[in-house]
Every structure is written in structure tokens, then in C-alpha cells.
Write a protein that holds these residues in place. Structure first.
Motif, PDB file in Angstrom:
ATOM      1  N   CYS A  53       1.557  79.256  25.126  1.00  0.00           N
ATOM      2  CA  CYS A  53       0.798  77.978  25.284  1.00  0.00           C
ATOM      3  C   CYS A  53       1.489  76.543  24.844  1.00  0.00           C
ATOM      4  O   CYS A  53       1.300  75.611  25.378  1.00  0.00           O
ATOM      5  CB  CYS A  53      -0.548  77.929  24.522  1.00  0.00           C
TER       6      CYS A  53
ATOM      7  N   SER B  20       9.153  68.941  31.610  1.00  0.00           N
ATOM      8  CA  SER B  20       8.276  69.691  30.417  1.00  0.00           C
ATOM      9  C   SER B  20       7.783  71.268  30.751  1.00  0.00           C
ATOM     10  O   SER B  20       8.109  71.557  32.024  1.00  0.00           O
ATOM     11  CB  SER B  20       6.985  68.882  30.601  1.00  0.00           C
ATOM     12  N   GLY B  21       7.351  71.760  29.825  1.00  0.00           N
ATOM     13  CA  GLY B  21       7.314  73.328  30.103  1.00  0.00           C
ATOM     14  C   GLY B  21       6.343  73.628  28.983  1.00  0.00           C
ATOM     15  O   GLY B  21       5.839  72.923  28.176  1.00  0.00           O
TER      16      GLY B  21
ATOM     17  N   ASP C 224      -4.908  67.657  23.283  1.00  0.00           N
ATOM     18  CA  ASP C 224      -3.697  67.006  23.117  1.00  0.00           C
ATOM     19  C   ASP C 224      -3.256  66.922  24.111  1.00  0.00           C
ATOM     20  O   ASP C 224      -2.652  67.436  24.954  1.00  0.00           O
ATOM     21  CB  ASP C 224      -2.774  68.257  22.380  1.00  0.00           C
TER      22      ASP C 224
ATOM     23  N   ARG D 284      -0.758  65.061  25.527  1.00  0.00           N
ATOM     24  CA  ARG D 284       0.726  64.853  25.709  1.00  0.00           C
ATOM     25  C   ARG D 284       1.273  66.479  25.555  1.00  0.00           C
ATOM     26  O   ARG D 284       2.162  66.802  26.285  1.00  0.00           O
ATOM     27  CB  ARG D 284       1.285  63.983  24.581  1.00  0.00           C
ATOM     28  N   LEU D 285       0.903  67.074  24.754  1.00  0.00           N
ATOM     29  CA  LEU D 285       1.729  68.392  24.435  1.00  0.00           C
ATOM     30  C   LEU D 285       1.067  69.687  24.731  1.00  0.00           C
ATOM     31  O   LEU D 285       1.744  70.531  24.754  1.00  0.00           O
ATOM     32  CB  LEU D 285       1.971  68.456  22.889  1.00  0.00           C
ATOM     33  N   SER D 286      -0.128  69.616  25.333  1.00  0.00           N
ATOM     34  CA  SER D 286      -0.732  70.899  25.467  1.00  0.00           C
ATOM     35  C   SER D 286       0.141  71.547  26.789  1.00  0.00           C
ATOM     36  O   SER D 286       0.337  70.880  27.814  1.00  0.00           O
ATOM     37  CB  SER D 286      -2.309  70.810  26.276  1.00  0.00           C
ATOM     38  N   GLY D 287       0.210  73.107  26.753  1.00  0.00           N
ATOM     39  CA  GLY D 287       0.938  73.579  27.757  1.00  0.00           C
ATOM     40  C   GLY D 287       0.339  73.910  28.852  1.00  0.00           C
ATOM     41  O   GLY D 287      -1.037  74.170  28.896  1.00  0.00           O
ATOM     42  N   VAL D 288       0.938  73.799  29.977  1.00  0.00           N
ATOM     43  CA  VAL D 288       0.467  74.273  31.293  1.00  0.00           C
ATOM     44  C   VAL D 288       0.961  75.503  31.960  1.00  0.00           C
ATOM     45  O   VAL D 288       2.223  75.328  32.040  1.00  0.00           O
ATOM     46  CB  VAL D 288       0.097  73.000  32.225  1.00  0.00           C
TER      47      VAL D 288
ATOM     48  N   GLY E 297       4.556  73.686  32.240  1.00  0.00           N
ATOM     49  CA  GLY E 297       4.768  72.050  31.684  1.00  0.00           C
ATOM     50  C   GLY E 297       3.893  71.798  30.835  1.00  0.00           C
ATOM     51  O   GLY E 297       3.159  72.847  30.083  1.00  0.00           O
ATOM     52  N   ALA E 298       3.693  70.803  30.459  1.00  0.00           N
ATOM     53  CA  ALA E 298       2.986  69.998  29.507  1.00  0.00           C
ATOM     54  C   ALA E 298       2.402  68.926  30.010  1.00  0.00           C
ATOM     55  O   ALA E 298       2.933  68.180  30.766  1.00  0.00           O
ATOM     56  CB  ALA E 298       3.739  69.786  28.028  1.00  0.00           C
TER      57      ALA E 298
ATOM     58  N   GLY F 261       2.052  65.771  28.979  1.00  0.00           N
ATOM     59  CA  GLY F 261       2.803  64.714  29.228  1.00  0.00           C
ATOM     60  C   GLY F 261       3.866  64.445  30.172  1.00  0.00           C
ATOM     61  O   GLY F 261       4.315  63.305  30.440  1.00  0.00           O
ATOM     62  N   ALA F 262       3.964  65.449  31.048  1.00  0.00           N
ATOM     63  CA  ALA F 262       4.540  65.233  32.355  1.00  0.00           C
ATOM     64  C   ALA F 262       4.252  64.043  33.122  1.00  0.00           C
ATOM     65  O   ALA F 262       4.826  63.347  33.766  1.00  0.00           O
ATOM     66  CB  ALA F 262       4.648  66.547  33.087  1.00  0.00           C
TER      67      ALA F 262
ATOM     68  N   GLY G 165       3.876  60.793  30.381  1.00  0.00           N
ATOM     69  CA  GLY G 165       3.647  60.661  29.046  1.00  0.00           C
ATOM     70  C   GLY G 165       2.237  61.200  28.462  1.00  0.00           C
ATOM     71  O   GLY G 165       2.101  61.794  27.269  1.00  0.00           O
TER      72      GLY G 165
ATOM     73  N   ILE H  54       1.798  68.205  37.387  1.00  0.00           N
ATOM     74  CA  ILE H  54       2.378  68.362  35.947  1.00  0.00           C
ATOM     75  C   ILE H  54       3.821  69.205  36.197  1.00  0.00           C
ATOM     76  O   ILE H  54       4.513  69.009  35.468  1.00  0.00           O
ATOM     77  CB  ILE H  54       1.271  69.176  35.247  1.00  0.00           C
TER      78      ILE H  54
ATOM     79  N   CYS I 262      -3.692  74.974  28.031  1.00  0.00           N
ATOM     80  CA  CYS I 262      -3.820  75.483  26.635  1.00  0.00           C
ATOM     81  C   CYS I 262      -4.864  74.437  25.884  1.00  0.00           C
ATOM     82  O   CYS I 262      -4.440  73.322  26.000  1.00  0.00           O
ATOM     83  CB  CYS I 262      -2.502  75.577  25.942  1.00  0.00           C
TER      84      CYS I 262
END
Lengths: 259, 268
Positions: free
Chosen positions: A179, A193-194, B183, B185-189, B201-202, B204-205, B208, B239, B256
Motif C-alpha cells: 500500500c 507515482s506508484g 493522506d 498526497r502519499l496514499s498508495g493506489v 500510483g499515489a 499526489g499524482a 501533488g 492517478i 490505501c
């Protein structure tokens, strides 16, 4: 048989030292196997150790579905990280020292204990990891225009170049590696991003794969070694003057500049 | 493409809107507008979009929100703009979480992973991203199925604006969170097709932080004398890269710390 392994290893070494890329090995020897490619890689690892280079760890490559499909393979690969490849966090890379660099954001594992395959599980990886840090890997290819097949990149030390690791340590307890989101900024703009899942579905799985793969060569992960666990997003082409920052959720950030 | 109309610009724009609406309803590929009408400007293109919206409302469709595009600074800079682009979302475009995308209702859809903002209070004027967060009731994972009406998804800026930014179908997850709990900006996708992580992705893609994209939408609409009303859904932009979808696919977006949303791709 042994001849072409020596010759290709020598060509790749010279290409690296002189920053002068060569034609793909696979375009000149159609029967080159993955096993041959690892033999070529190992030749140069031995040569570098003789020259006084010190192994700092390993890197895992070809970990995303997109790259596996592009290379038409369903396995990752690995290469060696040397002390000569290390760049400090916030440091400067002279772009001319590389041939055709690409920038990646990754999670780096730092091993607390030796990890020997076969039979290494994700749980074993988690138990053997001291902590994780955010990292930037700068990959590079000694093969002209990145025209690589899996054999070419394996022989070329998995297209490794330089690496940067962040200085904040995070223990693995309670981290959901799939995650964790990653953003890679160039001069303040998020360019790719990832998430952790980009590397084989879970970077912990990638490290387990590596430990098991190394056992085929009688090798293992040693306490203190750094493992770059695979790119979490598409590669980014750097230009002179670019400032890159990778931020990974919960792990913090790491940066580097190209001049 | 309708025959060329000279000397009456509004009639021309209305005809183009009718043409694009027909293409959507009859599921036929459209010719690019710019090929026939090279003189059309960005402002004209948004007028065509507005005519398209009027047509849909006159047919009884209900406006329920917005979808955003050009949500990276790299893209905005390359186009010489400093704002998102947007299209309108209608009630008929909604798919339930766990529901079906019916390929017989669309032309050549692609799926995008996004985070949706459901707005709790009217937003207008010169709002900042933090004010967007204050006014947002909750955020939810979303799948957007874009379906450009143009042949082979080939279009230029003017075309895509006129075509309501390829808006077609979307599913919003039942897992919702207050924006302050996420979050942004940074939560994962993780974007899966049939269980495989096709793209990641996250958040923030999107510029930001997707709240920045929503604030740009509000400012853009304000300049047109419109506002984002309470209850509106905003799809904040892709994203990851889009993925192709085929009959039988199971598409899932996991964000996430927020939750999941999924859709089956069927033909019925």
C-alpha cells in the motif's frame, strides 16, 4: 563456450569504464541464455572485486508487470551494488559520468541477518530485515539505446548505475508494503507515482525471490547488505540541472541533483 | 459531422453539440471537430460542452458533478495553462460499487483510477485547497470509464473539451472516509484487472494533492458564474495511466487508507 562469456564480459566492462555503449549481446549471439547472462555478470563482479570495489548489496529489476510484458518474460532479475555506485542523500550526480541514465523510486531493505535460500518466505524476509529506507536508483545501460532483452540486462549487472538511500530508518512492523505510496518529483512537479504493489505485487516478495534466486549461485543476502526491491513507477529521464525527490509514505524522502 | 454553417456561430456550436450527443447515444464514432472547424477556440469548445449539457438536461438527465482532466503540472505547463479542464457528470453515468459496465452502452471505454470528492457545502470563488477539504463531506475510491466519442480515441484539446472530456460512466466506492483522515498526497493506489496490479500510483499524482485540483475547478467555474453545489461528486483526475477493458474483466481500485471500488465489465 567460455570464450564468448569472457568476450562479452570484457566488452561490457570497457563500455562502462569508457561510457561507450555497445550493441545488444543478443543481437550478436541469438542463443545466449539467461544462465550465460548471469555468468557474464559474475565475471565482471569478480573483476570489480579484484580491483577493490566492495559489494554493498543487491538490486532487483524487471519487477513490474509492464516491464515483464515489454521484455516478454515472467521473472525478475538481479545485479550487484558496489560502494562505487553509492551517492549520498541530497548529493550531486555528474550526468556525464553516465551513459543513458533513468531515475526510479524504490524501497530499500537493509538486512539484519543473513538470508539464505532456497525456501525463503516473505515472513523470513520480514524477520531478517533490520529496517527499510526510501531510495532513488539511477539505472543505466551499457547497451546502446536501451535495446535490451532480459539476457542483455542481466549480463550488464541488471542495468545498474548509481543509488541513493534516505537516512530515516523505519522498522517493518505493521507496514503494509503493498500500500505504501511513492511520488517522484522533478524540480517540484510530481512526474510519476506508484505503490509498493508495483514490485511483484509486494516488495517483500521480491526480496524473498532474490534470496531464493541467489541460492542457485551458492550466494545469499548478508547482514548489513542493502537490497533495492524494484521500481515503483515508470522510469524518468534526467536532464542536467534536474532535482529529483522521492517520497515514500511512512518512510520519508530522499533526493539527488544532476549536474 | 454536420454540414458547415457559416455566419451564425451559436447555431454552429449547437449543431456540433447535437452531433456529439448523437454519437454518444447511438454509440458511433465521431469525426474530430477541429478537422471540420479549425477556427473553433477553447472558449467556443466550452460553449459546445455547455450546449451538450443543456441537451442532456432537456432529455431529463440530472447533473450530479464534475470530472477533472489536465491534473498534472507537467501537462498544464505543456499546454500553457494553469488550471484543470473539466466535464460534467450525469446521473445516467453512475454505476454502483460492485456493479456492471455494460459494453453495449458505450463505444470503446478505458478505465481510470481516481479519488472522488463528495462536496458537503457549496464551493465558489477563490477557494484554497484547505477550504476544499473543509467543505468536503467525504472522499471515496472511484473508477472512471472514459469513452471518447472520437475514432480511435484520437482528439485535440478543442475536441475533448467539446466532448465533455470523454465522460461516460463511473463507479464510486462504498468505502468512504473523511478527507482529514486520509493522506491525500502519499496514499498508495492499486489498479487491478482480474486480480493483477496493472498500474499503481499515489494520490499526489494529481497536482501533488487532489484537493488542489478541486480548488482549481471551483475557481474555473466561478469565472463562468457557476459553483460546485453541496452534494456534487468530483472525480479528481486519473492517478495512473488508463487501462483497456474487455468483456469479462473485473476491475478494482484500492486506495490505501480509504478502501476499494470494483466493477464487472459485461455485455448485456
Amino acid at each position: 563456450m567460455a570464450d564468448f562469456i569472457e568476450i562479452f564480459a570484457d566488452e561490457l566492462y570497457q563500455a562502462e569504464v569508457n561510457r561507450n555503449p555497445i550493441e545488444p549481446l543478443t543481437s550478436r549471439n541469438g542463443s545466449l541464455t539467461v544462465e550465460d547472462a548471469y555468468k557474464i555478470q559474475l565475471k565482471n563482479v569478480e573483476r570489480k572485486i579484484k580491483k577493490g570495489w566492495r559489494i554493498k548489496g543487491k538490486k532487483i529489476g524487471i519487477t513490474s508487470l509492464a516491464v515483464q510484458r515489454m521484455l516478454n518474460v515472467n521473472q525478475p532479475d538481479f545485479g550487484y551494488l558496489f560502494d562505487t555506485m553509492y551517492v549520498e542523500d541530497g548529493g550531486v550526480i555528474k550526468i556525464d559520468t553516465l551513459i543513458q541514465p533513468r531515475v526510479e523510486g524504490e524501497i530499500a531493505f537493509v538486512m539484519e541477518k543473513d538470508l539464505k535460500g532456497p525456501g525463503v518466505t516473505e515472513a523470513d524476509v520480514l524477520r531478517a530485515t533490520a529496517f527499510v529506507v526510501p531510495s532513488i536508483e539511477i539505472v543505466d545501460s551499457r547497451i546502446r539505446d536501451w535495446k535490451i532483452k532480459i539476457q542483455d540486462t542481466i549480463a550488464d549487472n541488471a542495468s545498474s548505475g548509481l543509488f541513493v538511500v534516505g537516512g530515516k530508518k523505519t522498522v517493518v512492523d505493521n507496514l503494509d508494503f503493498r500500500c505504501l505510496g511513492m511520488i517522484l518529483e522533478r524540480n517540484g512537479d510530481v512526474v510519476v507515482s506508484g505503490a509498493g504493489a508495483a514490485s511483484l505485487g509486494n516488495p517483500v516478495k521480491a526480496v524473498a525471490w532474490l534470496a531464493n534466486k541467489l541460492s542457485e549461485f551458492g550466494e545469499y543476502l548478508r547482514a548489513g547488505e542493502i537490497v533495492l526491491s524494484g521500481a515503483l513507477a515508470q522510469l524518468v529521464v534526467p536532464k542536467r540541472g534536474d532535482f529529483f525527490k522521492v517520497t515514500i509514505q511512512k518512510l520519508g524522502s530522499v533526493s539527488v541533483k544532476f549536474e | 459531422m454536420p454540414a458547415k454553417v457559416k455566419n451564425n456561430s451559436l447555431v454552429k456550436l449547437k449543431r456540433i453539440a447535437q452531433y456529439l450527443n448523437e454519437c454518444e447515444l447511438e454509440r458511433k464514432e465521431a469525426e474530430q471537430i477541429v478537422k471540420t472547424y479549425p477556427e473553433i477556440t477553447v472558449d467556443n469548445a466550452y460553449l459546445i460542452q455547455k450546449e451538450l449539457v443543456k441537451l442532456k438536461i432537456s432529455r431529463g438527465n440530472k447533473l450530479i458533478g464534475y470530472k477533472l482532466a489536465f491534473t498534472t503540472r507537467t501537462k498544464q505547463r505543456s499546454m500553457g495553462i494553469s488550471t484543470v479542464g473539466f466535464g460534467y457528470l450525469f446521473d445516467y453515468m453512475k454505476i454502483d460499487d460492485g456493479g456492471d459496465l455494460n459494453l453495449n452502452e458505450v463505444i470503446h471505454p478505458k478505465a481510470e483510477a481516481e479519488i472522488a470528492f463528495v462536496i458537503g457545502e457549496d464551493l465558489e470563488g477563490d477557494v484554497s485547497p484547505y477550504e476544499v477539504i473543509e467543505a468536503t463531506k467525504y472522499v471515496a475510491p472511484a473508477i472512471e470509464f472514459v469513452d471518447s466519442r472520437y475514432k480511435d480515441f484520437k482528439f485535440e484539446l478543442i475536441d475533448v473539451i467539446a466532448d465533455n472530456f470523454s465522460a461516460s460512466r463511473f463507479a464510486i466506492g462504498a468505502d468512504v472516509k473523511r478527507p482529514s483522515e486520509v493522506d491525500l498526497r502519499l496514499s498508495g493506489v492499486i489498479f487491478e484487472r482480474n486480480g493483477l496490479p496493472e498500474k499503481t500510483g499515489a494520490l499526489g499524482a494529481v497536482l501533488g494533492n487532489p484537493a488542489i485540483a478541486v480548488s482549481q475547478l471551483v475557481k474555473f467555474l466561478s469565472r463562468k458564474g457557476e459553483k460546485v453545489k453541496a452534494g456534487s461528486v468530483v472525480l479528481t483526475g486519473s492517478i495512473t495511466e488508463a487501462i483497456d477493458v474487455h468483456e469479462g474483466d473485473f476491475i478494482r481500485v484500492s486506495i490505501c487508507g480509504v478502501g476499494e471500488v470494483s466493477t464487472f465489465v459485461v455485455r448485456k
